[in-house]
Motif scaffolding. Structure first.
Motif, PDB file in Angstrom:
ATOM      1  N   THR A 114       0.861  -1.271  -0.071  1.00 54.92           N
ATOM      2  CA  THR A 114       0.057   0.156  -0.064  1.00 54.92           C
ATOM      3  C   THR A 114       0.722   1.210  -0.149  1.00 54.92           C
ATOM      4  O   THR A 114       2.087   1.194   0.191  1.00 54.92           O
ATOM      5  CB  THR A 114      -1.032   0.017   1.464  1.00 54.92           C
ATOM      6  OG1 THR A 114      -1.783   1.313   1.198  1.00 54.92           O
ATOM      7  CG2 THR A 114      -0.112   0.098   2.560  1.00 54.92           C
ATOM      8  N   ARG A 116      -2.735  -9.669   1.921  1.00 52.22           N
ATOM      9  CA  ARG A 116      -2.827  -8.365   1.492  1.00 52.22           C
ATOM     10  C   ARG A 116      -1.566  -8.290   0.365  1.00 52.22           C
ATOM     11  O   ARG A 116      -1.986  -7.370  -0.612  1.00 52.22           O
ATOM     12  CB  ARG A 116      -2.671  -7.367   2.710  1.00 52.22           C
ATOM     13  CG  ARG A 116      -4.059  -7.277   3.588  1.00 52.22           C
ATOM     14  CD  ARG A 116      -3.858  -6.249   4.417  1.00 52.22           C
ATOM     15  NE  ARG A 116      -4.070  -4.729   3.761  1.00 52.22           N
ATOM     16  CZ  ARG A 116      -3.893  -3.686   4.658  1.00 52.22           C
ATOM     17  NH1 ARG A 116      -3.579  -3.705   5.548  1.00 52.22           N
ATOM     18  NH2 ARG A 116      -4.030  -2.487   3.677  1.00 52.22           N
ATOM     19  N   ALA A 134      -2.227  -6.897  -3.497  1.00 52.34           N
ATOM     20  CA  ALA A 134      -1.443  -5.831  -4.109  1.00 52.34           C
ATOM     21  C   ALA A 134      -0.438  -6.195  -5.539  1.00 52.34           C
ATOM     22  O   ALA A 134      -0.536  -5.728  -6.575  1.00 52.34           O
ATOM     23  CB  ALA A 134      -0.658  -5.101  -3.310  1.00 52.34           C
ATOM     24  N   THR A 184      -2.486   7.427   1.161  1.00 53.90           N
ATOM     25  CA  THR A 184      -1.454   6.268   1.944  1.00 53.90           C
ATOM     26  C   THR A 184      -2.446   5.840   3.014  1.00 53.90           C
ATOM     27  O   THR A 184      -3.187   6.566   3.524  1.00 53.90           O
ATOM     28  CB  THR A 184      -0.184   6.735   2.348  1.00 53.90           C
ATOM     29  OG1 THR A 184      -0.046   7.325   3.669  1.00 53.90           O
ATOM     30  CG2 THR A 184       0.702   7.388   1.267  1.00 53.90           C
ATOM     31  N   GLU A 185      -1.970   4.735   3.804  1.00 56.87           N
ATOM     32  CA  GLU A 185      -2.906   4.379   4.858  1.00 56.87           C
ATOM     33  C   GLU A 185      -1.938   4.636   6.429  1.00 56.87           C
ATOM     34  O   GLU A 185      -2.183   3.983   7.326  1.00 56.87           O
ATOM     35  CB  GLU A 185      -2.966   2.853   4.767  1.00 56.87           C
ATOM     36  CG  GLU A 185      -4.262   2.436   3.774  1.00 56.87           C
ATOM     37  CD  GLU A 185      -4.245   1.100   3.905  1.00 56.87           C
ATOM     38  OE1 GLU A 185      -4.019   0.127   4.437  1.00 56.87           O
ATOM     39  OE2 GLU A 185      -5.043   0.546   2.687  1.00 56.87           O
TER      40      GLU A 185
END
Length: 341
Positions: free
Chosen positions: A46, A73, A77, A247-248
């Motif tokens: 991410t 995850r 991606a 972004t996270e």
């Protein structure tokens, strides 16, 4: 001129911040070709890590190792990147930066399974707003992940970057830092160990993230002083990608603070695609002139002012000693001595 040779910046930090956030990336030189090269990017499922990975692949990178805490995850991606770049090999490898055992297992896999390694970008990090102790190391988690784990991984990857990159083409190791290191103020450690002071819940606050990044600057300066890493073997640097949107990274921010953050991002934040170019610049565009340096806005910049003071140098020596003791289980000092051979 290297960062250590530049005079410290004395202008107002927030004026520099505003100017920096609105600086646009310069165009890349023509002819960049990463065909045949292999890169590791941590925290690449991410945000900046994903965008940096995408830009490496755009430049022809042949193999990408996505080092992530969640393989599920990571695979999600990776699927997006594989669809866009079908000629590249995109692998997902487990790496939990909160675990020394996971870091050692990851490095062992690099040594065993990679015949070539050109680039490593250590991007994974946290911004804890609440005090949290790592269950295995018993250090405060922000310092654990952003400093201790990151620089243990950096040290342990150095031999592979040196030995698995082609002759005449040094490996590249870039660690994501933050301009907040420039205004960080470490807690008092006059009567205790530095890491002990950083683990004290009473001394924890909003400055923890900046403090963790300042530690990385202190470590890199000392590493260069001791001449363990030569630019012809591995070009190593720190970069400031900017305050970002898309972004996270600030996912822990909740409530009214989250609303305020979104407004601040709308006014000042740098797009993640622009931030990705700072990684490409540090690892592909810049050469040996960037070794041992801190880069911001696609330029070599001085280290935080604290490092140029006597207190800063004394703190640097103290932190180095404690860090090498902390890393004794992994023979980090022996690894660094081996880099001189």
């Amino acid at each position: 001129m290297s960062s250590r040779d530049l005079p410290p910046l004395t202008s107002n930090y927030w004026r520099r911040f505003w100017r920096s956030q609105h600086t646009k990336p310069p165009p890349f030189p023509k002819g960049i070709d990463l065909v045949g090269q292999v890169a590791i990017v941590t925290g690449s499922n991410t945000g900046l890590g994903f965008e940096s990975s995408r830009q490496f692949l755009t430049l022809g990178l042949s193999r990408l190792i996505m080092a992530v805490r969640s393989v599920e995850r990571g695979e999600e991606a990776a699927g997006k990147l594989r669809a866009s770049f079908p000629n590249a090999v995109v692998d997902v490898w487990l790496l939990d930066m909160s675990s020394y055992a996971s870091i050692q297992a990851f490095v062992a896999k690099v040594e065993k399974d990679l015949g070539r390694l050109d680039i490593a970008v250590l991007n994974a990090g946290v911004n804890r707003l609440a005090f949290k102790v790592n269950e295995t190391t018993h250090h405060e988690e922000t310092v654990q992940i952003n400093y201790l784990s990151t620089f243990l991984l950096a040290v342990l990857l150095l031999p592979s970057l040196k030995n698995k990159s082609p002759p005449g083409s040094p490996g590249r190791l870039t660690v994501i830092s933050s301009a907040l290191a420039n205004i960080a103020v470490l807690p008092d450690h006059s009567s205790t160990a530095m890491l002990t002071a950083l683990d004290d819940q009473k001394k924890f606050g909003q400055a923890a993230y900046g403090n963790s990044k300042l530690l990385g600057h202190l470590f890199l300066w000392k590493l260069m002083d001791l001449e363990y890493v030569k630019s012809e073997d591995v070009v190593m640097n720190l970069i400031e990608p900017g305050f970002l949107k898309g972004t996270e990274f600030n996912r822990d921010v909740k409530g009214g603070l989250a609303i305020g953050l979104k407004l601040f991002q709308a006014l000042t934040a740098r797009p993640v695609v622009d931030a990705g170019t700072t990684v490409i610049d540090a690892t592909v565009v810049k050469g040996s002139e960037a070794h041992g340096c801190y880069l911001a806005d696609w330029e070599v910049r001085p280290f935080p002012p604290f490092l140029y003071t006597q207190e800063g140098r004394d703190t640097m020596d103290k932190l180095w000693g404690e860090t090498m003791t902390e890393f004794g289980f992994a023979n980090a000092r022996g690894v660094l001595e081996g880099m001189k051979r």
